[in-house]
Design an enzyme around this catalytic site. Sequence first.
Site, PDB file in Angstrom:
ATOM      1  N   SER A 124       0.829  -1.203   0.000  1.00  0.00           N
ATOM      2  CA  SER A 124       0.000   0.000   0.000  1.00  0.00           C
ATOM      3  C   SER A 124       0.862   1.251   0.000  1.00  0.00           C
ATOM      4  O   SER A 124       1.977   1.257   0.541  1.00  0.00           O
ATOM      5  CB  SER A 124      -0.850  -0.029   1.279  1.00  0.00           C
ATOM      6  OG  SER A 124      -1.333   1.253   1.572  1.00  0.00           O
ATOM      7  N   TYR A 148      -1.331  -0.853  11.215  1.00  0.00           N
ATOM      8  CA  TYR A 148      -1.683  -1.437   9.911  1.00  0.00           C
ATOM      9  C   TYR A 148      -0.566  -1.165   8.903  1.00  0.00           C
ATOM     10  O   TYR A 148      -0.055  -2.079   8.246  1.00  0.00           O
ATOM     11  CB  TYR A 148      -3.009  -0.850   9.395  1.00  0.00           C
ATOM     12  CG  TYR A 148      -3.151  -0.990   7.908  1.00  0.00           C
ATOM     13  CD1 TYR A 148      -3.396  -2.232   7.339  1.00  0.00           C
ATOM     14  CD2 TYR A 148      -2.990   0.121   7.057  1.00  0.00           C
ATOM     15  CE1 TYR A 148      -3.471  -2.366   5.958  1.00  0.00           C
ATOM     16  CE2 TYR A 148      -3.068  -0.011   5.678  1.00  0.00           C
ATOM     17  CZ  TYR A 148      -3.311  -1.254   5.136  1.00  0.00           C
ATOM     18  OH  TYR A 148      -3.375  -1.388   3.773  1.00  0.00           O
ATOM     19  N   LYS A 152       2.267  -3.655   6.796  1.00  0.00           N
ATOM     20  CA  LYS A 152       2.548  -3.666   5.340  1.00  0.00           C
ATOM     21  C   LYS A 152       4.049  -3.483   5.102  1.00  0.00           C
ATOM     22  O   LYS A 152       4.652  -4.185   4.294  1.00  0.00           O
ATOM     23  CB  LYS A 152       1.758  -2.570   4.623  1.00  0.00           C
ATOM     24  CG  LYS A 152       0.281  -2.859   4.475  1.00  0.00           C
ATOM     25  CD  LYS A 152      -0.014  -3.938   3.427  1.00  0.00           C
ATOM     26  CE  LYS A 152      -1.442  -4.427   3.481  1.00  0.00           C
ATOM     27  NZ  LYS A 152      -1.733  -5.598   2.675  1.00  0.00           N
TER      28      LYS A 152
END
Length: 339
Positions: A124, A148, A152
């Site tokens: 992302s 989060y 990633k």
Amino acid sequence: MTILVTGGAGYIGSHTIIELHKANHEVIVVDDLSNSSKESLKRVEEISGKQVKFYNFSVLNKDKLKGIFKTNKIDTVIHFAAFKAVGESVAFPLKYYHNNISGTVTLLEVMSEFNVKNIVFSSSATVYGDPARVPIDESFALSVTNPYGRTKLMMEEILQDVYRADNKWNIVILRYFNPVGAHKSGRIGEDPNGIPNNLMPFISQVAVGKLKELAVFGDDYNTVDGTGVRDYIHVVDLAYGHVSALKKITDNSGLNIYNLGTGKGYSVLETLHAFEAACGKKLKYKVAPRRAGDIASCYALPDKAKRELDWQATRNMEEMCIDAWRWQTNNPEGYKSGK
Ligand code: UDP
């Protein structure tokens, strides 16, 4: 090729399977349905007229995962399975580390054991943190602001280490910008749990009358109209990016990283107005305080993907809104709306 798609019942996964089918790949899905429904796969089969072999468990379940590799000859894995809600990751970091990191490590261990060393990984633009400038290219410094995002980035680093230790791996890391829109059929789309966190699904629910008004998080950013600017990319363009990445994998090209975005930024108000044009109504909004952790502008320089993957986004904002609106009106309750 036979592709194992982890998290294949989800928003990006389901759209990707359709493009994989079109490119004549066989698809096997493993998904624990923790944030998705089997209905999406049923509809994918209906759209593409091909079957999906489905396993309903988490990639954390190593024994069952091994079973998939024992009974199927997998060529490549596309790894989507992960939790993705920023706010939830702040409240429950361990849940995120366990699911996203341990899940990925387990998957890589099993792949290694079965000598399947081709993987496309779903990353992302969040890994760019608050970028020094825009547009963002793949060489920008990486930093993250929440658990989060950290998962990633860690998963990217794990993949880099795996490749460093054994360069027989072929790894493509795709950094998505903001996926929106839905398949033209109106049969599959984004189906968030509860009140959406992301802009486009929130606007769609205001448009369909489920939510009263949009709260615009801040109008004092240094942008065209003071509201946050993002690079919205049609989920079908994104899905196609995965098919292009598979070609790169079969070229035995080691580890490669690509931005998947359009290269164009839209502000919150520009996005709202584009959606109003698509649905033919004025939508209510109010300006609210900035959301913690948000940045002013984030959009991609997508040239590397164009150069090396022969991929570029072709669907514009108008099409993204029209397709999102079709999905929303046909399925006001998401997949729960039934047939
Ligand atoms: N946004 C907003 N209201 C909302 C949701 C999002 O104003 O209810 C804004 C947000 O501040 C950002 C943009 O819309 O500028 C995109 O937010 P989203 O959560 O969709 O993506 P991300 O911030 O993760 O790029």
